[in-house]
Structure formats: structure tokens, C-alpha cells
Design an enzyme around this catalytic site. Sequence first.
Site, PDB file in Angstrom:
ATOM      1  N   ARG A  73       0.802  -1.222  -0.155  1.00  0.00           N
ATOM      2  CA  ARG A  73       0.032  -0.050   0.139  1.00  0.00           C
ATOM      3  C   ARG A  73       0.909   1.261   0.197  1.00  0.00           C
ATOM      4  O   ARG A  73       0.457   2.096  -0.591  1.00  0.00           O
ATOM      5  CB  ARG A  73      -0.977  -0.154   1.317  1.00  0.00           C
ATOM      6  CG  ARG A  73      -2.107  -1.142   0.986  1.00  0.00           C
ATOM      7  CD  ARG A  73      -3.025  -0.968   2.122  1.00  0.00           C
ATOM      8  NE  ARG A  73      -4.175  -1.850   2.145  1.00  0.00           N
ATOM      9  CZ  ARG A  73      -5.022  -1.866   2.998  1.00  0.00           C
ATOM     10  NH1 ARG A  73      -4.808  -1.078   4.086  1.00  0.00           N
ATOM     11  NH2 ARG A  73      -5.897  -2.866   2.971  1.00  0.00           N
ATOM     12  N   ASP A  86     -15.264   9.531   8.614  1.00  0.00           N
ATOM     13  CA  ASP A  86     -14.145   8.667   8.632  1.00  0.00           C
ATOM     14  C   ASP A  86     -12.892   9.685   8.797  1.00  0.00           C
ATOM     15  O   ASP A  86     -12.819  10.686   8.402  1.00  0.00           O
ATOM     16  CB  ASP A  86     -14.152   7.944   7.211  1.00  0.00           C
ATOM     17  CG  ASP A  86     -13.424   6.493   7.162  1.00  0.00           C
ATOM     18  OD1 ASP A  86     -13.959   5.580   7.241  1.00  0.00           O
ATOM     19  OD2 ASP A  86     -12.162   6.755   7.158  1.00  0.00           O
TER      20      ASP A  86
HETATM   21  C1  LIG Z   1     -13.511  -1.749   7.346  1.00  0.00           C
HETATM   22  S1  LIG Z   1     -14.374   0.064   7.380  1.00  0.00           S
HETATM   23  C2  LIG Z   1     -15.747  -0.149   7.748  1.00  0.00           C
HETATM   24  C3  LIG Z   1     -16.890   0.327   7.005  1.00  0.00           C
HETATM   25  C4  LIG Z   1     -18.192   0.209   7.662  1.00  0.00           C
HETATM   26  N1  LIG Z   1     -18.065   0.823   9.144  1.00  0.00           N
HETATM   27  C5  LIG Z   1     -18.691  -1.339   7.595  1.00  0.00           C
HETATM   28  O1  LIG Z   1     -18.772  -1.680   8.487  1.00  0.00           O
HETATM   29  O2  LIG Z   1     -18.937  -1.738   6.707  1.00  0.00           O
HETATM   30  C6  LIG Z   1     -13.063   0.731   8.432  1.00  0.00           C
HETATM   31  C7  LIG Z   1     -12.933   2.433   8.336  1.00  0.00           C
HETATM   32  O3  LIG Z   1     -12.593   2.748   9.555  1.00  0.00           O
HETATM   33  C8  LIG Z   1     -11.883   3.962   9.410  1.00  0.00           C
HETATM   34  N2  LIG Z   1     -10.838   4.297  10.546  1.00  0.00           N
HETATM   35  C9  LIG Z   1      -9.939   3.573  10.964  1.00  0.00           C
HETATM   36  N3  LIG Z   1      -9.298   4.360  11.788  1.00  0.00           N
HETATM   37  C10 LIG Z   1     -10.036   5.233  12.034  1.00  0.00           C
HETATM   38  C11 LIG Z   1      -9.683   6.416  13.184  1.00  0.00           C
HETATM   39  N4  LIG Z   1      -8.869   6.447  13.986  1.00  0.00           N
HETATM   40  N5  LIG Z   1     -11.008   7.370  12.957  1.00  0.00           N
HETATM   41  C12 LIG Z   1     -12.069   7.439  12.088  1.00  0.00           C
HETATM   42  N6  LIG Z   1     -11.915   6.286  11.097  1.00  0.00           N
HETATM   43  C13 LIG Z   1     -11.029   5.402  11.108  1.00  0.00           C
HETATM   44  C14 LIG Z   1     -11.089   3.486   7.936  1.00  0.00           C
HETATM   45  O4  LIG Z   1     -10.528   4.495   7.173  1.00  0.00           O
HETATM   46  C15 LIG Z   1     -12.108   2.625   7.350  1.00  0.00           C
HETATM   47  O5  LIG Z   1     -12.688   3.405   6.092  1.00  0.00           O
END
Ligand SMILES: C[S@@+](CC[C@H](N)C(=O)[O-])C[C@H]1O[C@@H](n2cnc3c(N)ncnc32)[C@H](O)[C@@H]1O
Length: 290
Positions: free
Chosen positions: A49, A160
Site C-alpha cells: 500500500r 471517517d
Molecule cells: C472496514 S471499514 C468499515 C466500514 C463500515 N463501517 C462497515 O462496517 O462496512 C473501517 C473504516 O474505519 C476507518 N478508520 C480507521 N481508523 C479510524 C480512526 N482513527 N478514525 C476514524 N476512522 C477510522 C477507516 O478509514 C475505514 O474506512
Amino acid sequence: MVAPNELAPVDITREFDFTEADFRSLAQLAYEHTGITLADSKRNLVYSRVSRRLRTLGLTSFKQYRSYLARDDNSGEIENFINAISTNLTKFFRESHHFDHFRSHVAGSFAHSSRGSTGGRLRVWSAGCSTGEEPYTIAVVLRKEVPDILRHDARILATDIDTEVLAKASRGEYPLDSIDQIPKSYLPFFAETDGGGGARSVVVEREVRSLITFRRLNLLEAWPFNGLFDAIFCRNVMIYFDNPTKSNLVERFTQQIRPGGWLYIGHSESLTGTHPGLRLMGRTIYRREA
Ligand SMILES: C[S@@+](CC[C@H](N)C(=O)[O-])C[C@H]1O[C@@H](n2cnc3c(N)ncnc32)[C@H](O)[C@@H]1O
């Protein structure tokens, strides 16, 4: 029998130098900025990545990239780094039992009470919304269940840390096959369109989009909220965090939910330890006690 070339050494030549120190330093940076814990098993993932960033910047080693990240004049490279290491997998109606519950306990009760059990006001937070499928799913359920939802003070906040996924989420346009998981009764809220380049896509109805505000928010930092939420979805986000980060976040979510409101977490994230003020009400569904 072993084929002759099965015994040949595996070619692990990499385009860029990537040492243990590089991995440790980037993992530490990711943890400090996002809470995301990158275990040793994620080495190849980090390499592939972050390599994209090296190519874009014309760098030849991860050591150079680390120096670049440390510079003051790096044009906000930390944001690109975070975008690169976050995992954004999502889909419409993912873990659909949450939306069955949300439909009956949140949308339904809001619709059936003239002012809504929440006084005509409804606030839902999709925390870690990725490319938007989760908040749009919440929005179509509300739109269908509460036909006059647009006349109410109902808002979905979708946040996000990753600015690239947020840009995609705000466009509300998805490949045609992404609607495969959407129950038929919700399909009228998605219109087929020519996505350009001959590929067909779907766009989310404008009224549905108008229910959602997309914002960048790092869950580890301060939250700029005045009121409480009726429901918070934070699904498949805490899975990347260590236990202290997760516990702290759950505690903050609890304070941010109105008494009687709901917290939905991902299927593999059942809360360990005690969380005063939260009661388990169903599979990965918690209620804030009154
Ligand atoms: C796997 S996705 C989950 C998407 C959705 N909630 C679902 O369950 O389908 C995880 C998301 O968490 C976000 N994320 C990770 N660390 C974070 C943080 N410290 N603050 C906000 N978002 C975060 C990532 O950018 C990513 O888009």
C-alpha cells in the site's frame, strides 16, 4: 513428486528497500495517528500500500519515505499515508440484522410516534463510514420507514479518517453490482446511470443523500458534538484497535448516546470487560441504559 522449480528459492525481490526498522516506524506512526495496530503479519500489506506513495513521490526507498514524512514541508503527506494504510472494505446492508433492528427500534418508533420518541429529532452517526454504503443503508431504511422523513429534523452524520473514501462517499455513485445485496424493496432509491467508459453504475437518490453529512473525523481526537445520538454505528473499525483504545472509544460512545439509544458494532467485535451504561440487547447490539 516435487516439480523441479518448487525447490527453487522464492523470488522476494522488492522494488523498494523495506527493512524491519521501516516497518516498525510506519506501524508506530499509524498507531499514533489512527489507533490502527499493524501486526507483524501486515508487513506485506504495508509494503504494497505504501509503495504506491513512493512511486507517486518518485522515492526509491522506505527510508527516504520516512524522512519525507518527518519533514515540515511534506504537503500533508501524513494524510496520504493514513489513506494508504486504512482498510475500507464495506458494502450495502452489511450485517443486515443491524438494519432489521434499526428499522423496527429506531426508524419504526420514530415514524409511529407523531413527534417521534426523540421529540421529532433524530441523530444517527456512522463512525468509520468508509465509502458510504453504511450511511446510505441507514438513510434508505429511514426514507422507506418514515415517508415524511425529509420534513423532520433527522440527520445522519457519516465520518471517517480517510479523505479519499469520504470523497467517494459524497459522490454517492457505485458500480452496478454493488446493489446485489440490497433488498428489492429499497432498490427504488438507487438509479442506474452511465458511469462513463461504458460501465454502468448506480447513484443514490438525491433526497436520500440530503439526509447525510460527510465529515473527516479521527475517532481518537476530540468530537465536536453538541447533542446526543439516537444510534451510533461503529462497525468493523475497532477491530483494528488494541484493547485500551477500544475500551476508551466505547466509553466515549456511551457518553454520546442518549439514554435508550443504540450502539451497533461489527460482528467480530463483541465488547470484552464491563462497559457501565451499556446493555447487550442482541447480536452486537447494545443499548444505553436510562
Ligand atoms: C472496514 S471499514 C468499515 C466500514 C463500515 N463501517 C462497515 O462496517 O462496512 C473501517 C473504516 O474505519 C476507518 N478508520 C480507521 N481508523 C479510524 C480512526 N482513527 N478514525 C476514524 N476512522 C477510522 C477507516 O478509514 C475505514 O474506512
